[in-house]
Design an enzyme around this catalytic site. Structure first.
Site, PDB file in Angstrom:
ATOM      1  N   HIS A 178       0.770  -1.246   0.000  1.00 31.20           N
ATOM      2  CA  HIS A 178       0.000   0.000   0.000  1.00 31.20           C
ATOM      3  C   HIS A 178       0.805   1.303   0.000  1.00 31.20           C
ATOM      4  O   HIS A 178       0.210   2.365  -0.137  1.00 31.20           O
ATOM      5  CB  HIS A 178      -0.951   0.011   1.208  1.00 31.20           C
ATOM      6  CG  HIS A 178      -1.863  -1.161   1.236  1.00 31.20           C
ATOM      7  ND1 HIS A 178      -2.806  -1.411   0.264  1.00 31.20           N
ATOM      8  CD2 HIS A 178      -1.975  -2.194   2.108  1.00 31.20           C
ATOM      9  CE1 HIS A 178      -3.460  -2.525   0.537  1.00 31.20           C
ATOM     10  NE2 HIS A 178      -2.961  -3.029   1.651  1.00 31.20           N
ATOM     11  N   LYS A 236      -4.957 -10.003  -7.819  1.00 35.47           N
ATOM     12  CA  LYS A 236      -5.692  -9.422  -6.694  1.00 35.47           C
ATOM     13  C   LYS A 236      -6.759  -8.511  -7.278  1.00 35.47           C
ATOM     14  O   LYS A 236      -6.488  -7.721  -8.190  1.00 35.47           O
ATOM     15  CB  LYS A 236      -4.738  -8.653  -5.777  1.00 35.47           C
ATOM     16  CG  LYS A 236      -5.404  -8.137  -4.514  1.00 35.47           C
ATOM     17  CD  LYS A 236      -4.410  -7.506  -3.553  1.00 35.47           C
ATOM     18  CE  LYS A 236      -5.139  -7.004  -2.301  1.00 35.47           C
ATOM     19  NZ  LYS A 236      -4.209  -6.336  -1.382  1.00 35.47           N
ATOM     20  N   HIS A 279      -9.038  -4.770 -10.818  1.00 39.54           N
ATOM     21  CA  HIS A 279      -8.896  -5.746 -11.894  1.00 39.54           C
ATOM     22  C   HIS A 279     -10.028  -5.538 -12.888  1.00 39.54           C
ATOM     23  O   HIS A 279     -11.182  -5.355 -12.493  1.00 39.54           O
ATOM     24  CB  HIS A 279      -8.925  -7.166 -11.314  1.00 39.54           C
ATOM     25  CG  HIS A 279      -8.620  -8.216 -12.318  1.00 39.54           C
ATOM     26  ND1 HIS A 279      -9.571  -9.088 -12.776  1.00 39.54           N
ATOM     27  CD2 HIS A 279      -7.469  -8.525 -12.962  1.00 39.54           C
ATOM     28  CE1 HIS A 279      -9.018  -9.904 -13.666  1.00 39.54           C
ATOM     29  NE2 HIS A 279      -7.743  -9.582 -13.795  1.00 39.54           N
ATOM     30  N   HIS A 296      -2.794  -3.022   8.183  1.00 42.46           N
ATOM     31  CA  HIS A 296      -3.856  -3.388   7.244  1.00 42.46           C
ATOM     32  C   HIS A 296      -4.556  -2.126   6.759  1.00 42.46           C
ATOM     33  O   HIS A 296      -4.899  -1.264   7.568  1.00 42.46           O
ATOM     34  CB  HIS A 296      -4.873  -4.308   7.937  1.00 42.46           C
ATOM     35  CG  HIS A 296      -6.106  -4.572   7.154  1.00 42.46           C
ATOM     36  ND1 HIS A 296      -6.116  -5.360   6.019  1.00 42.46           N
ATOM     37  CD2 HIS A 296      -7.374  -4.142   7.323  1.00 42.46           C
ATOM     38  CE1 HIS A 296      -7.359  -5.391   5.531  1.00 42.46           C
ATOM     39  NE2 HIS A 296      -8.132  -4.671   6.305  1.00 42.46           N
TER      40      HIS A 296
END
Length: 141
Positions: free
Chosen positions: A34, A62, A104, A135
């Site tokens: 990230h 992903k 995606h 996270h």
């Protein structure tokens, strides 16, 4: 038999190493998935290149991933003074960050992966451990 008393101590030491190692890996994973500051100059297909470069296209593509374009210090601050509780142990940033989200495009979930890019300023929601993000839960406009 003289190691009888060392068993519990050895177990505690191994448990601490495992916990610290897991924490370090989570922060490192957060950075790999990230963090991108400044935004990498990789050409027209930023998402395709970055998702592949950061290991998020194997064995499957992903579906969605966001990259935050801010300093580590600014992102870490969301876990402290620059964030506010958001429920379930999460923290929401008080200010917006430049974020690129890669989605995606559909079709096969096997490489080669093709992504669509969306860049905007957004709040980030993170889970923290020991004062560092581990996270990225979501981003909000």
């Amino acid at each position: 038999m003289h190691f009888k008393g060392a068993g519990p101590v050895l177990f505690a030491l191994l448990a601490m190493v495992f916990i610290v190692g897991t924490y370090a890996a989570d922060y490192k994973t957060f950075l790999r998935q990230h963090y991108d500051n400044p935004k990498s100059n990789v050409g027209k297909r930023y998402c395709d290149t970055m998702m592949k470069r950061r290991g998020m296209t194997k064995p499957m593509c992903k579906a969605v991933n966001s990259f935050v374009h801010a300093s580590k210090k600014q992102i870490i601050a969301v876990c402290g003074k620059d964030g506010k509780p958001y429920g379930n142990g999460l923290r929401r940033s008080k200010k917006q960050f430049s974020v690129t989200t890669c989605k995606h495009q559909g079709g096969s979930t096997r490489p080669p992966c093709k992504y669509k890019e969306n860049k905007s300023n957004r709040y980030i929601v993170v889970r923290c451990s020991r004062g560092k993000p581990v996270h990225l839960d979501k981003t909000q406009i």
